[in-house]
Write a protein that holds these residues in place. Structure first.
Motif, PDB file in Angstrom:
ATOM      1  N   LEU A 355      25.934   8.729  19.577  1.00 38.94           N
ATOM      2  CA  LEU A 355      24.693   8.071  19.170  1.00 38.94           C
ATOM      3  C   LEU A 355      24.252   7.022  20.193  1.00 38.94           C
ATOM      4  O   LEU A 355      23.054   6.819  20.408  1.00 38.94           O
ATOM      5  N   GLU A 356      25.217   6.379  20.824  1.00 37.07           N
ATOM      6  CA  GLU A 356      24.866   5.440  21.897  1.00 37.07           C
ATOM      7  C   GLU A 356      24.190   6.167  23.049  1.00 37.07           C
ATOM      8  O   GLU A 356      23.203   5.673  23.611  1.00 37.07           O
ATOM      9  N   GLU A 357      24.700   7.336  23.397  1.00 35.44           N
ATOM     10  CA  GLU A 357      24.083   8.117  24.469  1.00 35.44           C
ATOM     11  C   GLU A 357      22.676   8.539  24.086  1.00 35.44           C
ATOM     12  O   GLU A 357      21.752   8.480  24.907  1.00 35.44           O
ATOM     13  N   ALA A 358      22.495   8.943  22.826  1.00 31.20           N
ATOM     14  CA  ALA A 358      21.161   9.345  22.375  1.00 31.20           C
ATOM     15  C   ALA A 358      20.198   8.165  22.399  1.00 31.20           C
ATOM     16  O   ALA A 358      19.010   8.320  22.717  1.00 31.20           O
ATOM     17  N   SER A 359      20.706   6.970  22.081  1.00 34.10           N
ATOM     18  CA  SER A 359      19.841   5.785  22.004  1.00 34.10           C
ATOM     19  C   SER A 359      19.315   5.348  23.365  1.00 34.10           C
ATOM     20  O   SER A 359      18.376   4.551  23.447  1.00 34.10           O
TER      21      SER A 359
END
Length: 543
Positions: A355-359
């Motif tokens: 999710l950090e990568e997506a953000s």
């Protein structure tokens, strides 16, 4: 002034609305609450056709919102052999049920069961395929463990599924073998369950089971459920029941994303159709996509950071960040929120990192994405979850029902941060509670009891670190759970313009002794102002 359909008076109304925490009367029209307050003003809505219900001092709450369960799976389980501990205390009692089923089953018919828990069986071990062979030598047998992360089959089932001693473990799964001989024990762990060649249930079977399941939801005071593994057949059943005016619980589907554990992933189909989170109506409303990263603590398959007690194993991690992150990002970019199953620390890390990568390219802070179960987050995980505004869909209901197996498998130190509701609150993380039915019993009061007392079914105190107040535990099953679907203004709360999803209970949870919380009974359940359960009329639950 409008004439009300019903007015409920003289009650102890716990609203879960911070602006008006308590009241004694409610006015309902067209399934919606018009007024919450005192009796005198409520009666101003009285008309010639208005039903007045005197609550006689009884406590009323908003209907419970179950944030994570599998209603269709539970529905089908109700058609199978019930091997839950309260019905089968030993392997021998399980085998007796299998023998009886084999006697009446047609040739070649699969015998299915569910709910066994080795930690609560007299023998304190899993059933073995050779034992099932003796009970049903001519029928394939599969019995699912209570956690849903493993199942045991007999030799006939292995044969029909094309599984032999030479079959290799699937990625993310395991075929258990006997130490020394290497012979298959019949235990299929995690993704290996998908190797069993089970025939599909019919549509009529699913409808029949769902009607039974709905009666239990109403009896438990559950008026909204989040289905965490929705596939095509389930969605069709829900829509059919709605068309027939027989859907008596609000459904919030999370669609199964990728092929795993014998379930077909639907991410590509959902993307091609263009469905986004929020599509639907008040009864059925799509939430997003569900991903799964590890197993269970009870089955020692959750991907923990340190080995289980008296073991050198650290569970099974289904996917790496590199493998799952592209699918998660694809979902979010298409307007589909994500719920990611992560129980052990290693799985939670993969979920957060993805999710950090997506953000980095998508603003996800407003989407209320979720980590499912979220059993063992570290402080670093909690900090990063808050930064991304992630929710913890906490299976705090496990504490009461299977907490003994947790402390046995994790030890006392790790237990101090299992389903850490006090820490969730300190970090400002919204954490709705759940049972993960059919993994554990679906009665929310046992989850509320566990969150407050941190005690198990045996009476064992699991820890004294993460206890929360009764009010916060109630929030976890009402307004906080409603927040998960952006519905905190309309369900899980009693306030004007909210849905008239209401329950009447036997005792006031805010004044009763904490030890008695688990014993509170639901006496009446209303959905949209319509009575769907009455404890005094158990034989005609839907009226």
């Amino acid at each position: 002034m409008k004439e009300a359909d019903s007015i409920l008076v003289d009650g102890n109304v716990i609203t879960m609305d911070e602006e008006l925490p308590s009241a004694n009367s409610i006015v309902v029209k067209d399934g919606t609450i018009l007024f919450v307050g005192d009796k005198e003003e409520a009666l101003s809505w009285l008309g010639s056709n208005t039903e007045v219900i005197n609550l006689k001092g009884k406590t009323m709450l908003p209907g419970f919102v179950e944030s994570h369960l599998h209603p269709a799976h539970y529905a089908l389980n109700l058609l199978e052999l019930d091997c839950r501990p309260k019905h089968t205390s030993s392997i021998e009692t399980i085998l007796e049920k299998v023998r009886m089923a084999a006697e009446s089953a047609q040739d070649g018919q699969w015998i299915r069961g569910w709910g066994w828990d080795d930690s609560k069986l007299t023998e304190r071990r899993n059933p073995l395929r050779w034992e099932l062979d003796k009970a049903a030598p001519n029928h394939p047998v599969i019995l699912k463990r209570t956690c849903g992360h493993m199942a045991v089959v007999n030799s006939k089932a292995l044969e029909l599924s094309g599984i032999s001693e030479d079959t290799k473990d699937p990625k993310g799964g395991k075929l258990e073998r006997e130490i020394g001989t290497g012979a298959l024990t019949g235990l299929l762990q995690e993704k290996a369950q998908g190797m069993a060649a089970l025939p599909d249930y019919s549509f009529d079977d699913m409808v029949k089971g769902m009607k039974l399941a709905q009666k239990d939801f109403a009896k438990w005071g559950i008026t909204t459920v989040h289905d965490m593994s929705t596939q095509t057949a389930e969605l069709q059943v829900y829509q059919y029941l709605l068309e027939q005016n027989e859907l008596n619980v609000r459904i919030r589907p999370w669609i199964w994303a990728v092929d795993q554990n014998g379930w077909t992933g639907l991410l590509n189909e959902v993307l091609s159709v263009g469905i986004r989170s929020g599509f639907g109506n008040d009864m059925i409303k799509i939430q997003g996509m569900k991903f799964m990263l590890d197993g269970s603590i009870g089955g020692r398959t959750a991907a923990v950071a340190e080995p289980y007690e008296d073991d050198d194993q650290t569970g099974i991690l289904y996917n790496t960040v590199e493998e799952v992150s592209p699918f998660i990002k694809q979902s979010l970019a298409a307007g589909l929120r994500v719920a990611i199953h992560g129980i052990g620390e290693r799985a939670i890390e993969v979920a957060i990192k993805s999710l950090e990568e997506a953000s980095e390219s998508i603003d996800i802070s407003h989407l209320r994405n979720r980590i499912e179960h979220c059993a063992l987050p570290t402080n670093d995980h909690l900090r990063r979850m808050k930064k991304l505004e992630l929710m913890a869909a906490s299976s705090v209901g496990f504490l009461y029902h299977i907490g003994d197996s947790y402390i046995k498998n994790l030890g006392t130190e790790r237990m101090k941060r299992v389903y850490p509701h006090k820490s969730f609150k300190e970090y400002g993380i919204v954490a709705p509670g759940n049972s993960d039915l059919p993994v554990t019993d679906g009665n929310p009061w046992t989850g509320i009891y566990g969150a407050v007392t941190r005690k198990s079914l045996s009476g064992q105190v699991l820890d004294d670190t993460q206890n929360i107040e009764v009010q916060d535990a109630l929030k976890a099953y009402t307004v906080d759970a409603a927040y998960s679907s952006f519905e905190e203004q309309s369900i899980g709360v009693i306030k004007p313009l909210a849905k008239a999803d209401l329950i009447v209970v036997s005792d006031d949870p805010l004044t009763i002794e904490n030890e008695k919380l688990k014993d509170i009974k639901v006496e009446r359940t209303f959905i949209g102002g319509r009575l769907v359960y009455s404890e005094s009329r158990k034989d005609e639950a839907y009226v």
